[in-house]
Design an enzyme around this catalytic site. Structure first.
Site, short mmCIF file in Angstrom:
data_model
loop_
_atom_site.label_atom_id
_atom_site.label_comp_id
_atom_site.label_asym_id
_atom_site.label_seq_id
_atom_site.Cartn_x
_atom_site.Cartn_y
_atom_site.Cartn_z
N PRO A 31 33.62 56.39 6.38
CA PRO A 31 34.64 56.51 7.43
C PRO A 31 35.67 57.59 7.16
O PRO A 31 36.21 58.19 8.09
CB PRO A 31 35.29 55.12 7.46
CG PRO A 31 34.99 54.52 6.14
CD PRO A 31 33.65 55.07 5.74
N TRP A 51 32.44 49.52 -1.30
CA TRP A 51 32.66 50.34 -2.46
C TRP A 51 33.13 51.71 -2.04
O TRP A 51 32.83 52.18 -0.95
CB TRP A 51 31.39 50.46 -3.27
CG TRP A 51 30.88 49.16 -3.82
CD1 TRP A 51 31.60 48.14 -4.35
CD2 TRP A 51 29.50 48.75 -3.89
NE1 TRP A 51 30.79 47.12 -4.78
CE2 TRP A 51 29.48 47.47 -4.50
CE3 TRP A 51 28.31 49.34 -3.51
CZ2 TRP A 51 28.31 46.77 -4.75
CZ3 TRP A 51 27.14 48.64 -3.74
CH2 TRP A 51 27.15 47.38 -4.36
N VAL A 79 30.57 54.47 -0.82
CA VAL A 79 29.77 54.19 0.38
C VAL A 79 30.67 53.84 1.55
O VAL A 79 30.77 54.58 2.53
CB VAL A 79 28.76 53.05 0.11
CG1 VAL A 79 27.91 52.79 1.35
CG2 VAL A 79 27.88 53.37 -1.09
N CYS A 80 31.34 52.71 1.44
CA CYS A 80 32.08 52.16 2.57
C CYS A 80 33.43 52.82 2.81
O CYS A 80 34.06 52.59 3.84
CB CYS A 80 32.26 50.65 2.39
SG CYS A 80 30.68 49.78 2.27
N ILE A 81 33.89 53.64 1.86
CA ILE A 81 35.12 54.39 2.07
C ILE A 81 34.82 55.86 2.34
O ILE A 81 35.43 56.48 3.22
CB ILE A 81 36.08 54.23 0.88
CG1 ILE A 81 36.45 52.76 0.69
CG2 ILE A 81 37.36 55.05 1.09
CD1 ILE A 81 37.10 52.12 1.91
#
Length: 228
Positions: free
Chosen positions: A141, A133, A136-138
């Site tokens: 990083p 999502w 969170v996951c973008i």
């Protein structure tokens, strides 16, 4: 008089040459790495900021574009076998060798040793992220890569979150940190850039017909009607 004319012609030529130089902020097939993060079934089930069909089509556009233009690409998953499931068919179509995918336990791809090595070893200072999502996951990083000196682009419509607010706030946070938002069709066309590039013209327009929505229908229509 001849000297004046020569000087004027030289000046105009110089201006024209200068005008043809693209901005270094633009993406091209050799100046970046594409990172596709957690486009998996379990992550998509709860994504509400974008319709699942639109999301899949947009992912198809960027995955297909990276394949057409031979862009260095990293596909990474999270808990693929135990929870999140396989990646979207649109990614599998472009990158069928699943043994090259990098599975993680970390939510932040940048904190996974194997993913970090795969991304940074490509040697590109521009990174393009898309995934699930967004918050969170973008975000993880993206903020981490920017902190390490990378120039980061986020494909906003090939990413999604549990709500529109979650997605929008995540994009806002990343933009404030220096990330550059782009969209999937923009990514494809920015790589093509010039329709005289015949070696990729058909592949690009075929991809747009398949995943480009109304734009793709327009291409299909034009192909059929203009041949008469």
């Amino acid at each position: 008089m001849k000297k004046v004319i020569f000087t004027a012609v030289f000046a105009l030529t110089a201006i024209a040459t200068h005008a043809q130089k693209p901005s270094p902020a633009l993406l091209n097939p050799t100046n970046h790495t594409l990172v596709l993060i957690d486009h998996e079934g379990q992550m998509a089930f709860a994504t509400k900021s974008i319709d699942a069909i639109d999301l899949r089509n947009n992912v198809g556009l960027i995955a297909g574009a990276s394949k057409i233009f031979n862009v260095p690409t990293v596909v990474t998953t999270v808990a693929e076998k135990s929870f999140s499931g396989p990646v979207f068919p649109e990614i599998l179509e472009a990158f069928p060798n699943t043994s090259q995918y990098i599975d993680r336990t970390t939510m932040n791809t940048w904190e996974d040793a194997n993913a970090y090595k795969a991304i940074t070893s490509k040697g590109k200072k521009k990174l393009v992220f898309a995934g699930l999502w967004t918050s969170v996951c973008i975000v993880g990083p993206t903020l981490s890569a920017i902190s390490d000196g990378y120039e980061v682009y986020v494909v906003t419509d090939a990413s999604g979150d549990v709500s529109k607010e979650a997605h929008d706030q995540a994009i806002s946070r990343m933009v404030q940190a220096g990330a550059k938002p782009i969209t999937s069709l923009q990514y494809l066309l920015e790589l093509q850039r010039d329709w005289s590039r015949g070696e990729t013209y058909k592949a690009v327009t075929d991809l747009a017909v398949k995943y480009g929505g109304a734009y793709g229908i327009g291409i299909q229509y034009a192909r059929e009607m203009l041949k008469h």
